[in-house]
Design an enzyme around this catalytic site. Structure first.
Site, PDB file in Angstrom:
ATOM      1  N   TYR A 159      -2.036  28.593 -13.933  1.00  0.00           N
ATOM      2  CA  TYR A 159      -3.033  29.022 -14.369  1.00  0.00           C
ATOM      3  C   TYR A 159      -4.051  28.723 -13.312  1.00  0.00           C
ATOM      4  O   TYR A 159      -5.192  29.604 -13.102  1.00  0.00           O
ATOM      5  CB  TYR A 159      -3.183  28.817 -15.818  1.00  0.00           C
ATOM      6  CG  TYR A 159      -5.089  29.722 -16.108  1.00  0.00           C
ATOM      7  CD1 TYR A 159      -5.011  30.841 -16.461  1.00  0.00           C
ATOM      8  CD2 TYR A 159      -6.016  28.486 -16.647  1.00  0.00           C
ATOM      9  CE1 TYR A 159      -5.691  30.550 -16.763  1.00  0.00           C
ATOM     10  CE2 TYR A 159      -7.424  29.091 -16.679  1.00  0.00           C
ATOM     11  CZ  TYR A 159      -7.239  29.860 -17.635  1.00  0.00           C
ATOM     12  OH  TYR A 159      -8.612  30.336 -17.541  1.00  0.00           O
ATOM     13  N   SER A 162      -3.570  30.686 -10.004  1.00  0.00           N
ATOM     14  CA  SER A 162      -4.552  31.845 -10.693  1.00  0.00           C
ATOM     15  C   SER A 162      -6.306  31.642 -10.485  1.00  0.00           C
ATOM     16  O   SER A 162      -6.097  33.001  -9.614  1.00  0.00           O
ATOM     17  CB  SER A 162      -3.587  32.785 -11.438  1.00  0.00           C
ATOM     18  OG  SER A 162      -4.615  32.073 -12.492  1.00  0.00           O
TER      19      SER A 162
HETATM   20  P1  NAP Z   1      -9.303  36.620 -24.743  1.00  0.00           P
HETATM   21  O1  NAP Z   1     -10.285  36.027 -26.011  1.00  0.00           O
HETATM   22  O2  NAP Z   1      -7.989  35.884 -24.655  1.00  0.00           O
HETATM   23  O3  NAP Z   1      -9.516  38.345 -24.189  1.00  0.00           O
HETATM   24  C1  NAP Z   1      -9.119  38.991 -22.969  1.00  0.00           C
HETATM   25  C2  NAP Z   1      -8.865  39.732 -23.009  1.00  0.00           C
HETATM   26  O4  NAP Z   1      -8.502  40.269 -21.314  1.00  0.00           O
HETATM   27  C3  NAP Z   1      -8.166  41.222 -23.561  1.00  0.00           C
HETATM   28  O5  NAP Z   1      -9.551  42.292 -24.016  1.00  0.00           O
HETATM   29  C4  NAP Z   1      -7.264  41.587 -23.449  1.00  0.00           C
HETATM   30  O6  NAP Z   1      -6.489  42.683 -24.462  1.00  0.00           O
HETATM   31  C5  NAP Z   1      -7.314  41.647 -22.186  1.00  0.00           C
HETATM   32  N1  NAP Z   1      -6.952  41.797 -20.935  1.00  0.00           N
HETATM   33  C6  NAP Z   1      -5.771  40.515 -21.333  1.00  0.00           C
HETATM   34  N2  NAP Z   1      -4.051  41.020 -20.479  1.00  0.00           N
HETATM   35  C7  NAP Z   1      -4.262  41.980 -19.851  1.00  0.00           C
HETATM   36  C8  NAP Z   1      -3.967  42.968 -18.692  1.00  0.00           C
HETATM   37  N3  NAP Z   1      -2.862  42.885 -18.887  1.00  0.00           N
HETATM   38  N4  NAP Z   1      -4.672  43.830 -19.068  1.00  0.00           N
HETATM   39  C9  NAP Z   1      -5.936  44.066 -18.949  1.00  0.00           C
HETATM   40  N5  NAP Z   1      -6.684  44.052 -20.247  1.00  0.00           N
HETATM   41  C10 NAP Z   1      -5.474  42.294 -20.384  1.00  0.00           C
HETATM   42  O7  NAP Z   1      -9.827  35.613 -22.504  1.00  0.00           O
HETATM   43  P2  NAP Z   1     -11.340  35.062 -23.213  1.00  0.00           P
HETATM   44  O8  NAP Z   1     -11.349  33.355 -23.771  1.00  0.00           O
HETATM   45  O9  NAP Z   1     -12.077  36.494 -23.495  1.00  0.00           O
HETATM   46  O10 NAP Z   1     -10.912  34.814 -21.686  1.00  0.00           O
HETATM   47  C11 NAP Z   1     -11.825  36.089 -20.684  1.00  0.00           C
HETATM   48  C12 NAP Z   1     -11.675  35.560 -19.307  1.00  0.00           C
HETATM   49  O11 NAP Z   1     -12.217  34.526 -19.105  1.00  0.00           O
HETATM   50  C13 NAP Z   1      -9.981  35.403 -18.586  1.00  0.00           C
HETATM   51  O12 NAP Z   1     -10.119  35.672 -17.252  1.00  0.00           O
HETATM   52  C14 NAP Z   1      -9.663  34.250 -19.508  1.00  0.00           C
HETATM   53  O13 NAP Z   1      -9.461  33.346 -17.737  1.00  0.00           O
HETATM   54  C15 NAP Z   1     -11.597  33.102 -18.473  1.00  0.00           C
HETATM   55  N6  NAP Z   1     -11.641  32.018 -19.274  1.00  0.00           N
HETATM   56  C16 NAP Z   1     -11.343  31.650 -20.272  1.00  0.00           C
HETATM   57  C17 NAP Z   1     -12.094  30.233 -20.622  1.00  0.00           C
HETATM   58  C18 NAP Z   1     -12.223  30.165 -22.243  1.00  0.00           C
HETATM   59  O14 NAP Z   1     -12.318  28.935 -22.805  1.00  0.00           O
HETATM   60  N7  NAP Z   1     -12.024  31.164 -23.113  1.00  0.00           N
HETATM   61  C19 NAP Z   1     -12.087  29.542 -19.692  1.00  0.00           C
HETATM   62  C20 NAP Z   1     -12.534  29.807 -18.169  1.00  0.00           C
HETATM   63  C21 NAP Z   1     -12.159  31.053 -18.017  1.00  0.00           C
HETATM   64  P3  NAP Z   1      -5.943  43.419 -24.378  1.00  0.00           P
HETATM   65  O15 NAP Z   1      -5.221  42.002 -25.184  1.00  0.00           O
HETATM   66  O16 NAP Z   1      -5.939  44.408 -25.289  1.00  0.00           O
HETATM   67  O17 NAP Z   1      -4.703  43.116 -23.043  1.00  0.00           O
END
Ligand code: NAP
Length: 251
Positions: A159, A162
């Site tokens: 991760y 990436s």
């Molecule tokens: P999440 O709740 O798991 O939501 C992920 C979103 O991305 C969902 O809408 C999902 O929709 C979509 N997605 C995943 N794979 C995809 C694909 N192959 N093509 C198109 N859409 C896709 O995650 P989140 O916490 O909101 O995270 C959002 C971003 O923030 C990510 O890049 C994550 O790495 C980053 N981030 C999160 C955190 C944290 O603590 N939560 C911390 C640092 C960074 P579908 O299920 O429909 O695919």
């Protein structure tokens, strides 16, 4: 007199908009007057998110279901944006997946999939969005990386790789697209309470909380509000930056 909404008349594309941070960005951008182009893989939660924006703010929403790692599907998304809106002002390249695993346990297919979604997926969107934005010599691209891409974390080498790649991409894109009036920045969230982190056990969550200076997990809206700043006119002279949104988890 009420101030004009910050994003009035602007078109914002958001990937991973169906839940978590992406859905919060959609809510915050819509509340500030933007029209939205939303994409995610699963149809129903995305349609629900769009319906919420339409009901609450009368927002015009284009909905697209596709995988960010599929270049043809991404092209189709931008063709639809061009047909419907004729321009694009903001891209929040936010979709991502978390694949944890100690170094010895990482599977080859996990490497391929994580890099395809988290890195290639962002590059496909960056490329297509920049093409549209260049026509009007205006745009803000906001890439969601992570503090893990800056600070690393045991058990998260894949991760981290990436998310660190996105920082390099952002730095180069900011230099290349700046002369066209397009700003490119990275958000580096810390521990945000979404589906991505909710599966973690109480022990890990407690340990992580102790590392956060502000003493609480982030909410998706905490990240979305910073995205709004980067998207809007107040950040007109901000490009090539990594903005931590981590409550002081990494200082
Ligand atoms: P999440 O709740 O798991 O939501 C992920 C979103 O991305 C969902 O809408 C999902 O929709 C979509 N997605 C995943 N794979 C995809 C694909 N192959 N093509 C198109 N859409 C896709 O995650 P989140 O916490 O909101 O995270 C959002 C971003 O923030 C990510 O890049 C994550 O790495 C980053 N981030 C999160 C955190 C944290 O603590 N939560 C911390 C640092 C960074 P579908 O299920 O429909 O695919």
């Amino acid at each position: 007199m009420t101030p004009a909404p910050l994003l009035a008349g602007q078109i914002a594309a958001i990937t991973g908009a169906s839940r978590g941070i992406g859905a919060a960005m959609a809510r915050v951008f819509a509340a500030q007057g933007a029209s939205l182009a939303l994409t995610a893989q699963q149809a129903e939660p995305l349609a629900q998110c769009a319906a919420e924006m339409q009901t609450m703010h009368g927002t015009e929403c284009l909905i697209h279901n596709g995988d960010v790692s599929d270049a043809a599907s991404v092209q189709d998304f931008y063709q639809q944006i061009h047909r419907r809106f004729g321009r694009l002002d903001i891209l929040a390249a936010n979709a991502g997946i978390l694949t944890d695993g100690m170094i010895g346990m990482i599977r080859a297919e996990d490497i391929d999939r994580t890099l395809a979604v988290n890195v290639a997926g962002v590059l496909h969107h960056l490329q297509a969005a920049a093409r549209l934005m260049r026509r009007h010599r205006h745009g803000s691209i906001i890439i969601t990386s992570s503090i893990i891409g800056r600070a690393g974390s045991a058990g998260q080498t894949l991760y981290a790789a990436s998310k660190a790649a996105l920082i390099g991409a952002m730095l180069s894109a900011a230099k290349e697209l700046g002369p066209d009036g397009i700003r490119v920045n990275v958000l580096a969230p810390g521990f945000i309470d979404t589906d991505m982190t909710r599966h973690l056990g109480d022990k890990i969550r407690q340990k992580r909380k102790e590392q956060i200076a502000l003493g609480r997990f982030g909410m998706a809206e905490d990240v979305a509000d910073v995205a709004l700043f980067l998207a809007g006119p107040q950040a007109r002279y901000v490009t090539g930056q990594i903005i931590g949104v981590d409550g002081g988890m990494v200082i």
